[in-house]
Design a protein around this motif. Structure first.
Motif, PDB file in Angstrom:
ATOM      1  N   LEU A   1       0.748  -1.156   0.145  1.00 21.42           N
ATOM      2  CA  LEU A   1       0.075   0.052   0.031  1.00 21.42           C
ATOM      3  C   LEU A   1       0.970   1.237   0.068  1.00 21.42           C
ATOM      4  O   LEU A   1       0.493   2.442  -0.679  1.00 21.42           O
ATOM      5  CB  LEU A   1      -0.895  -0.124   1.372  1.00 21.42           C
ATOM      6  N   GLU A   2       1.732   1.146   0.814  1.00 17.00           N
ATOM      7  CA  GLU A   2       2.774   2.413   0.940  1.00 17.00           C
ATOM      8  C   GLU A   2       3.424   2.578  -0.174  1.00 17.00           C
ATOM      9  O   GLU A   2       3.671   3.705  -0.893  1.00 17.00           O
ATOM     10  CB  GLU A   2       3.607   2.369   2.131  1.00 17.00           C
ATOM     11  N   ALA A   3       4.066   1.392  -0.873  1.00 16.29           N
ATOM     12  CA  ALA A   3       4.808   1.608  -2.215  1.00 16.29           C
ATOM     13  C   ALA A   3       4.115   2.332  -3.376  1.00 16.29           C
ATOM     14  O   ALA A   3       4.409   3.240  -4.076  1.00 16.29           O
ATOM     15  CB  ALA A   3       5.651   0.258  -2.569  1.00 16.29           C
ATOM     16  N   ALA A   4       2.906   1.805  -3.372  1.00 18.56           N
ATOM     17  CA  ALA A   4       1.955   2.197  -4.374  1.00 18.56           C
ATOM     18  C   ALA A   4       1.370   3.720  -4.358  1.00 18.56           C
ATOM     19  O   ALA A   4       1.389   4.264  -5.260  1.00 18.56           O
ATOM     20  CB  ALA A   4       0.670   1.011  -4.457  1.00 18.56           C
ATOM     21  N   ARG A   5       1.079   3.842  -3.179  1.00 13.70           N
ATOM     22  CA  ARG A   5       0.808   5.333  -2.836  1.00 13.70           C
ATOM     23  C   ARG A   5       2.025   6.160  -3.254  1.00 13.70           C
ATOM     24  O   ARG A   5       1.546   7.192  -3.767  1.00 13.70           O
ATOM     25  CB  ARG A   5       0.667   5.447  -1.413  1.00 13.70           C
ATOM     26  N   ARG A   6       3.015   5.904  -2.836  1.00  5.41           N
ATOM     27  CA  ARG A   6       4.342   6.932  -3.082  1.00  5.41           C
ATOM     28  C   ARG A   6       4.454   7.051  -4.585  1.00  5.41           C
ATOM     29  O   ARG A   6       4.760   8.147  -5.108  1.00  5.41           O
ATOM     30  CB  ARG A   6       5.495   6.364  -2.295  1.00  5.41           C
ATOM     31  N   ALA A   7       4.398   5.718  -5.200  1.00  8.94           N
ATOM     32  CA  ALA A   7       4.635   5.687  -6.697  1.00  8.94           C
ATOM     33  C   ALA A   7       3.593   6.348  -7.526  1.00  8.94           C
ATOM     34  O   ALA A   7       3.691   7.287  -8.395  1.00  8.94           O
ATOM     35  CB  ALA A   7       4.902   4.326  -7.375  1.00  8.94           C
TER      36      ALA A   7
ATOM     37  N   SER B   1      -8.044   3.329  -4.241  1.00  9.45           N
ATOM     38  CA  SER B   1      -6.928   2.312  -4.247  1.00  9.45           C
ATOM     39  C   SER B   1      -7.694   0.951  -3.926  1.00  9.45           C
ATOM     40  O   SER B   1      -8.616   0.740  -3.083  1.00  9.45           O
ATOM     41  CB  SER B   1      -6.076   2.620  -2.841  1.00  9.45           C
ATOM     42  N   TYR B   2      -7.350  -0.010  -4.575  1.00  7.35           N
ATOM     43  CA  TYR B   2      -7.968  -1.231  -4.610  1.00  7.35           C
ATOM     44  C   TYR B   2      -6.819  -2.204  -3.909  1.00  7.35           C
ATOM     45  O   TYR B   2      -5.850  -2.364  -4.393  1.00  7.35           O
ATOM     46  CB  TYR B   2      -8.260  -2.008  -5.918  1.00  7.35           C
ATOM     47  N   ARG B   3      -7.449  -2.931  -2.947  1.00  7.48           N
ATOM     48  CA  ARG B   3      -6.478  -4.018  -2.098  1.00  7.48           C
ATOM     49  C   ARG B   3      -7.296  -5.228  -1.943  1.00  7.48           C
ATOM     50  O   ARG B   3      -8.460  -5.373  -2.030  1.00  7.48           O
ATOM     51  CB  ARG B   3      -6.075  -3.457  -1.085  1.00  7.48           C
ATOM     52  N   ALA B   4      -6.459  -6.353  -2.002  1.00  6.95           N
ATOM     53  CA  ALA B   4      -6.840  -7.783  -1.732  1.00  6.95           C
ATOM     54  C   ALA B   4      -5.868  -8.452  -1.237  1.00  6.95           C
ATOM     55  O   ALA B   4      -4.637  -8.287  -1.293  1.00  6.95           O
ATOM     56  CB  ALA B   4      -7.502  -8.433  -3.006  1.00  6.95           C
TER      57      ALA B   4
ATOM     58  N   VAL C   1      -2.195  -5.120  -4.548  1.00  6.55           N
ATOM     59  CA  VAL C   1      -2.705  -3.522  -4.502  1.00  6.55           C
ATOM     60  C   VAL C   1      -2.598  -2.925  -5.900  1.00  6.55           C
ATOM     61  O   VAL C   1      -1.771  -3.163  -6.565  1.00  6.55           O
ATOM     62  CB  VAL C   1      -1.818  -2.875  -3.621  1.00  6.55           C
ATOM     63  N   VAL C   2      -3.628  -2.269  -6.209  1.00 12.13           N
ATOM     64  CA  VAL C   2      -3.838  -1.281  -7.534  1.00 12.13           C
ATOM     65  C   VAL C   2      -4.078  -0.125  -7.049  1.00 12.13           C
ATOM     66  O   VAL C   2      -5.066   0.274  -6.500  1.00 12.13           O
ATOM     67  CB  VAL C   2      -4.674  -2.153  -8.409  1.00 12.13           C
ATOM     68  N   GLU C   3      -3.235   1.052  -7.130  1.00  9.84           N
ATOM     69  CA  GLU C   3      -3.391   2.275  -7.184  1.00  9.84           C
ATOM     70  C   GLU C   3      -3.660   3.157  -8.255  1.00  9.84           C
ATOM     71  O   GLU C   3      -2.987   3.200  -9.375  1.00  9.84           O
ATOM     72  CB  GLU C   3      -2.237   3.050  -6.472  1.00  9.84           C
ATOM     73  N   ALA C   4      -5.165   3.812  -8.202  1.00  8.19           N
ATOM     74  CA  ALA C   4      -5.499   4.622  -9.397  1.00  8.19           C
ATOM     75  C   ALA C   4      -5.559   5.722  -9.057  1.00  8.19           C
ATOM     76  O   ALA C   4      -6.618   6.495  -8.700  1.00  8.19           O
ATOM     77  CB  ALA C   4      -6.704   4.055  -9.968  1.00  8.19           C
ATOM     78  N   PRO C   5      -4.442   6.841  -9.059  1.00 11.23           N
ATOM     79  CA  PRO C   5      -4.421   8.313  -8.394  1.00 11.23           C
ATOM     80  C   PRO C   5      -5.367   9.023  -8.966  1.00 11.23           C
ATOM     81  O   PRO C   5      -6.051   9.991  -8.423  1.00 11.23           O
ATOM     82  CB  PRO C   5      -3.060   8.781  -8.597  1.00 11.23           C
TER      83      PRO C   5
ATOM     84  N   GLY D   1      -6.828   6.958 -17.333  1.00 13.14           N
ATOM     85  CA  GLY D   1      -6.816   5.536 -17.086  1.00 13.14           C
ATOM     86  C   GLY D   1      -5.396   4.745 -16.841  1.00 13.14           C
ATOM     87  O   GLY D   1      -4.934   3.934 -17.670  1.00 13.14           O
ATOM     88  N   TRP D   2      -4.704   5.136 -15.820  1.00 12.12           N
ATOM     89  CA  TRP D   2      -3.723   4.338 -15.409  1.00 12.12           C
ATOM     90  C   TRP D   2      -3.485   4.147 -13.926  1.00 12.12           C
ATOM     91  O   TRP D   2      -4.013   4.608 -13.191  1.00 12.12           O
ATOM     92  CB  TRP D   2      -2.235   5.248 -15.804  1.00 12.12           C
ATOM     93  N   ALA D   3      -2.545   3.050 -13.657  1.00 10.52           N
ATOM     94  CA  ALA D   3      -2.515   2.834 -12.239  1.00 10.52           C
ATOM     95  C   ALA D   3      -0.889   2.063 -12.005  1.00 10.52           C
ATOM     96  O   ALA D   3      -0.309   1.809 -12.774  1.00 10.52           O
ATOM     97  CB  ALA D   3      -3.699   1.514 -11.978  1.00 10.52           C
ATOM     98  N   VAL D   4      -0.905   1.878 -10.664  1.00 12.23           N
ATOM     99  CA  VAL D   4       0.283   1.279 -10.134  1.00 12.23           C
ATOM    100  C   VAL D   4      -0.110  -0.095  -9.620  1.00 12.23           C
ATOM    101  O   VAL D   4      -1.088  -0.012  -8.948  1.00 12.23           O
ATOM    102  CB  VAL D   4       0.868   2.121  -8.938  1.00 12.23           C
TER     103      VAL D   4
END
Length: 266
Positions: free
Chosen positions: A14-20, A128-131, A119-123, A102-105
Motif C-alpha cells: 500500500l505504501e509503495a503504491a501510494r508513493r509511486a 486504491s484497490y487492495r486484496a 494492490v492497484v493504486e489509481a491516483p 486510465g493508468w495505475a500502479v
C-alpha cells in the motif's frame, strides 16, 4: 503463511503504491516523452515508468531486503525469503503519455509462487484497490463485489489490444465476432484497472490476450477475492495466452466462446 506476514506485505504494498502514484501524478512533466520502446514502436516506456519502478524497488528493498522482485521495466532480484514482488509501476503507459486518467500502479506479493497480496493504486480515480488472500477485496474502506451475472447477451465486456500489428489484427477480429453476442465492449487501456472494475461491478467481464504476470497478478487476486472467477483457456489459470475474469454465469460462456473464436492465438 501467517496473518502477521500478510499484514506486513499489505502495508508495504500500500505504501509503495501510494508513493509511486503520487510521484506519477504530481511529477509528470509537461513535455513528457517516450524514453524507449519495447516490443514495437507503440509499446512505449516513459521516464516516469522507470522512475516509479526505481522508487518501488528501493522502498521494498529497504523494508524487506531478502525478498525477490520482478518488475516490468527490468527490476529483478532472486530473493531468499520465499516472497516475490511483482510490479507494474505504470499500467496504462500510453494513457499516461497522452494525459488520459486510465493508468495505475500495480503491486502483488507472492509467497512460494502464490499471490497473497494485491494492490492497484489509481491516483486519477482517487481510488486504491487492495486484496489479501482469504480476506476479500476492498476499494478504500468499501468491500468490493462484482455485479450479479446478467444474461450473457447483456454483458458489458472489457478488453485490450497488444502492440504488434499481427496480434492486434487478430484481437480485432475476435472483438468483431464477439460484439454481436454481448451488450458492448470497452477498451480502457489498463489491464489492472479493468480487472478491478470487474471486481467492483463496473464491468461484467474482461478478457485479454498477451498480458504479462505484472499486468494481472494484483488484479487477478482482487477479482477472485471480490467473488468473481478468473482463468485462461478452459482448465488453465490466467496466462500470457489469455486472461479472463467475470462472475459465475458470465465467465463460463465467455471463456467457451473465446476458445471457439481462438482468442488465445493469431
Amino acid at each position: 503463511m501467517t496473518d502477521q506476514l500478510k499484514d506486513e506485505l499489505l502495508a508495504v504494498a500500500l505504501e509503495a503504491a501510494r508513493r509511486a502514484g503520487e510521484l506519477l501524478r504530481d511529477g509528470r512533466p509537461a513535455d513528457l516523452g517516450v524514453a524507449a520502446t519495447k516490443t514495437s514502436p507503440i509499446d512505449v516506456v516513459t521516464e516516469m515508468d522507470i522512475a516509479a519502478e526505481k522508487l518501488i524497488a528501493s522502498f521494498i528493498g529497504e523494508r524487506r531486503p531478502d525478498d525477490g522482485l520482478l518488475g516490468e521495466e527490468g527490476a529483478s532480484a532472486p530473493g531468499t525469503s520465499g516472497v516475490r514482488w511483482v510490479i507494474d509501476p505504470l499500467d496504462g503507459t500510453v494513457n499516461y503519455l497522452y494525459g488520459l486518467p486510465g493508468w495505475a500502479v500495480s503491486i502483488a506479493a507472492q509467497v512460494d509462487g502464490e499471490t497473497v497480496v494485491g494492490v492497484v493504486e489509481a491516483p486519477m480515480r482517487r481510488e486504491s484497490y487492495r486484496a489479501v488472500l482469504g480476506r476479500g477485496a476492498w476499494v478504500g474502506d468499501v468491500r468490493a463485489r462484482p455485479r450479479p451475472a446478467p444474461p450473457f447477451e447483456q454483458a458489458l465486456v472489457g478488453t485490450g489490444f497488444g502492440y504488434s500489428t499481427e496480434v492486434r489484427t487478430g484481437q480485432a477480429e475476435v472483438a468483431r465476432r464477439l460484439i454481436p453476442r454481448v451488450r458492448d465492449i470497452r477498451r480502457a487501456g489498463s489491464a489492472a484497472i479493468d480487472l478491478c472494475d470487474v471486481g467492483c461491478g463496473r464491468l461484467d467481464a474482461y478478457y485479454e490476450r498477451g498480458l504479462n504476470i505484472w499486468d494481472y497478478a494484483a488484479g487477478d487476486l482482487f477479482v477472485r477475492e471480490a467473488g468473481a472467477l478468473t482463468g485462461g483457456r478452459p482448465g488453465e489459470p490466467p496466462s500470457p495466452q489469455l486472461t479472463v475474469a467475470a462472475p459465475a454465469g458470465v465467465f463460463e460462456p465467455l471463456q467457451a466462446l473465446l476458445e471457439e473464436l481462438g482468442a488465445w492465438h493469431d
